[in-house]
Design a protein around this motif. Structure first.
Motif, PDB file in Angstrom:
ATOM      1  N   ASP A   1       6.954  16.954   9.962  1.00 21.94           N
ATOM      2  CA  ASP A   1       6.272  18.177  10.375  1.00 21.94           C
ATOM      3  C   ASP A   1       5.147  17.896  11.359  1.00 21.94           C
ATOM      4  OD1 ASP A   1       7.944  19.564   8.666  1.00 21.94           O
ATOM      5  OD2 ASP A   1       6.546  19.356   6.987  1.00 21.94           O
ATOM      6  N   GLY A   2       5.324  16.887  12.187  1.00 25.58           N
ATOM      7  CA  GLY A   2       4.341  16.589  13.212  1.00 25.58           C
ATOM      8  C   GLY A   2       3.120  15.828  12.724  1.00 25.58           C
ATOM      9  N   GLU A   3       3.079  15.449  11.460  1.00 32.16           N
ATOM     10  CA  GLU A   3       1.938  14.716  10.930  1.00 32.16           C
ATOM     11  C   GLU A   3       2.393  13.338  10.478  1.00 32.16           C
ATOM     12  OE1 GLU A   3      -0.284  16.745   7.960  1.00 32.16           O
ATOM     13  OE2 GLU A   3      -0.051  18.680   8.929  1.00 32.16           O
ATOM     14  N   ASP A   4       1.496  12.351  10.614  1.00 34.41           N
ATOM     15  CA  ASP A   4       1.802  11.012  10.137  1.00 34.41           C
ATOM     16  C   ASP A   4       1.546  10.928   8.642  1.00 34.41           C
ATOM     17  OD1 ASP A   4       2.536  10.051  12.564  1.00 34.41           O
ATOM     18  OD2 ASP A   4       0.579   9.191  13.031  1.00 34.41           O
ATOM     19  N   LYS A   5       2.478  10.314   7.932  1.00 38.62           N
ATOM     20  CA  LYS A   5       2.283  10.028   6.519  1.00 38.62           C
ATOM     21  C   LYS A   5       2.367   8.523   6.348  1.00 38.62           C
ATOM     22  CE  LYS A   5       4.066  14.192   4.399  1.00 38.62           C
ATOM     23  NZ  LYS A   5       5.010  14.728   3.422  1.00 38.62           N
ATOM     24  N   VAL A   6       1.413   7.956   5.658  1.00 36.08           N
ATOM     25  CA  VAL A   6       1.429   6.531   5.379  1.00 36.08           C
ATOM     26  C   VAL A   6       2.254   6.320   4.116  1.00 36.08           C
ATOM     27  CG1 VAL A   6       0.039   4.530   4.821  1.00 36.08           C
ATOM     28  CG2 VAL A   6      -0.829   6.227   6.414  1.00 36.08           C
ATOM     29  N   ILE A   7       3.254   5.477   4.216  1.00 34.23           N
ATOM     30  CA  ILE A   7       4.096   5.182   3.067  1.00 34.23           C
ATOM     31  C   ILE A   7       3.870   3.719   2.704  1.00 34.23           C
ATOM     32  CG2 ILE A   7       6.431   5.095   2.156  1.00 34.23           C
ATOM     33  CD1 ILE A   7       7.164   7.195   4.269  1.00 34.23           C
ATOM     34  N   VAL A   8       3.294   3.480   1.551  1.00 36.20           N
ATOM     35  CA  VAL A   8       3.002   2.125   1.110  1.00 36.20           C
ATOM     36  C   VAL A   8       4.146   1.659   0.227  1.00 36.20           C
ATOM     37  CG1 VAL A   8       1.388   0.634  -0.095  1.00 36.20           C
ATOM     38  CG2 VAL A   8       0.545   2.576   1.215  1.00 36.20           C
ATOM     39  N   VAL A   9       4.852   0.641   0.685  1.00 33.20           N
ATOM     40  CA  VAL A   9       5.998   0.096  -0.036  1.00 33.20           C
ATOM     41  C   VAL A   9       5.617  -1.277  -0.559  1.00 33.20           C
ATOM     42  CG1 VAL A   9       8.407  -0.601   0.150  1.00 33.20           C
ATOM     43  CG2 VAL A   9       7.583   1.364   1.449  1.00 33.20           C
ATOM     44  N   GLY A  10       5.969  -1.544  -1.800  1.00 32.24           N
ATOM     45  CA  GLY A  10       5.668  -2.836  -2.397  1.00 32.24           C
ATOM     46  C   GLY A  10       6.870  -3.386  -3.127  1.00 32.24           C
ATOM     47  N   THR A  11       6.651  -4.493  -3.816  1.00 34.22           N
ATOM     48  CA  THR A  11       7.704  -5.148  -4.579  1.00 34.22           C
ATOM     49  C   THR A  11       7.232  -5.334  -6.010  1.00 34.22           C
ATOM     50  OG1 THR A  11       8.375  -6.339  -2.588  1.00 34.22           O
ATOM     51  CG2 THR A  11       9.223  -7.152  -4.684  1.00 34.22           C
ATOM     52  N   LEU A  12       8.067  -4.966  -6.958  1.00 35.08           N
ATOM     53  CA  LEU A  12       7.771  -5.159  -8.369  1.00 35.08           C
ATOM     54  C   LEU A  12       8.070  -6.607  -8.731  1.00 35.08           C
ATOM     55  CD1 LEU A  12       6.992  -3.864 -11.104  1.00 35.08           C
ATOM     56  CD2 LEU A  12       9.452  -3.472 -11.458  1.00 35.08           C
ATOM     57  N   LEU A  13       7.076  -7.307  -9.263  1.00 34.89           N
ATOM     58  CA  LEU A  13       7.227  -8.704  -9.650  1.00 34.89           C
ATOM     59  C   LEU A  13       7.167  -8.824 -11.169  1.00 34.89           C
ATOM     60  CD1 LEU A  13       4.740 -10.437  -7.175  1.00 34.89           C
ATOM     61  CD2 LEU A  13       7.179 -10.034  -6.845  1.00 34.89           C
ATOM     62  N   ARG A  14       8.027  -9.654 -11.712  1.00 34.79           N
ATOM     63  CA  ARG A  14       7.958 -10.002 -13.135  1.00 34.79           C
ATOM     64  C   ARG A  14       7.372 -11.396 -13.232  1.00 34.79           C
ATOM     65  NH1 ARG A  14      11.777 -12.700 -16.218  1.00 34.79           N
ATOM     66  NH2 ARG A  14      13.311 -12.291 -14.594  1.00 34.79           N
TER      67      ARG A  14
END
Length: 132
Positions: free
Chosen positions: A84-97
């Motif tokens: 919708d014309g706006e920037d969204k920050v998407i924080v992606v990580g990794t699940l560690l055991r």
């Protein structure tokens, strides 16, 4: 959905699912976080790991989760999505055991971790010396 997952930031790299790695916890807040995880109950122990390109890995002011509507200060955000014309920050990580750990005589910890899967941070808060 995993709530209250401790977050560990790693400078310059992120783990990929299926890989094992060794984490050296030498800073007091990292050691405190891993000790709290291990003392919190029997295995399995989990921690989230997210990438940071900056040298100041304690600066969580730039990250607010996937619903944040702002641009990061650096040129290498974890991910960006136009909507919708706006920037969204998407924080992606990794699940560690945490598979195994050893305490060193000087207080540091060495942990063997196994990356399980990717996740998206919905909300980041810092009630402890480390974010959850």
């Amino acid at each position: 959905i995993v709530e209250n997952l401790p977050i560990y930031r790693k400078i310059g790299q992120t783990e990929l699912p299926g890989r094992s790695s060794i984490v050296f916890a030498g800073y007091a807040h990292h050691t405190h976080m891993f000790e709290a995880i291990i003392r919190g109950g029997p295995p399995p122990w989990y921690v989230g790991q997210i990438f940071t390109p900056a040298l100041n890995f304690n600066d969580f002011g730039q990250i607010e989760g996937w619903r944040a509507r702002k641009e990061l200060c650096n040129d290498e955000p974890d991910a960006k999505k136009k909507s919708d014309g706006e920037d969204k920050v998407i924080v992606v990580g990794t699940l560690l055991r945490i598979v195994d750990y050893r305490r060193m005589n000087d207080g540091r910890m060495i942990l063997l971790t196994h990356a399980l899967e990717r996740f998206v941070v919905e909300h980041l808060r810092q009630d402890h010396p480390y974010p959850v």
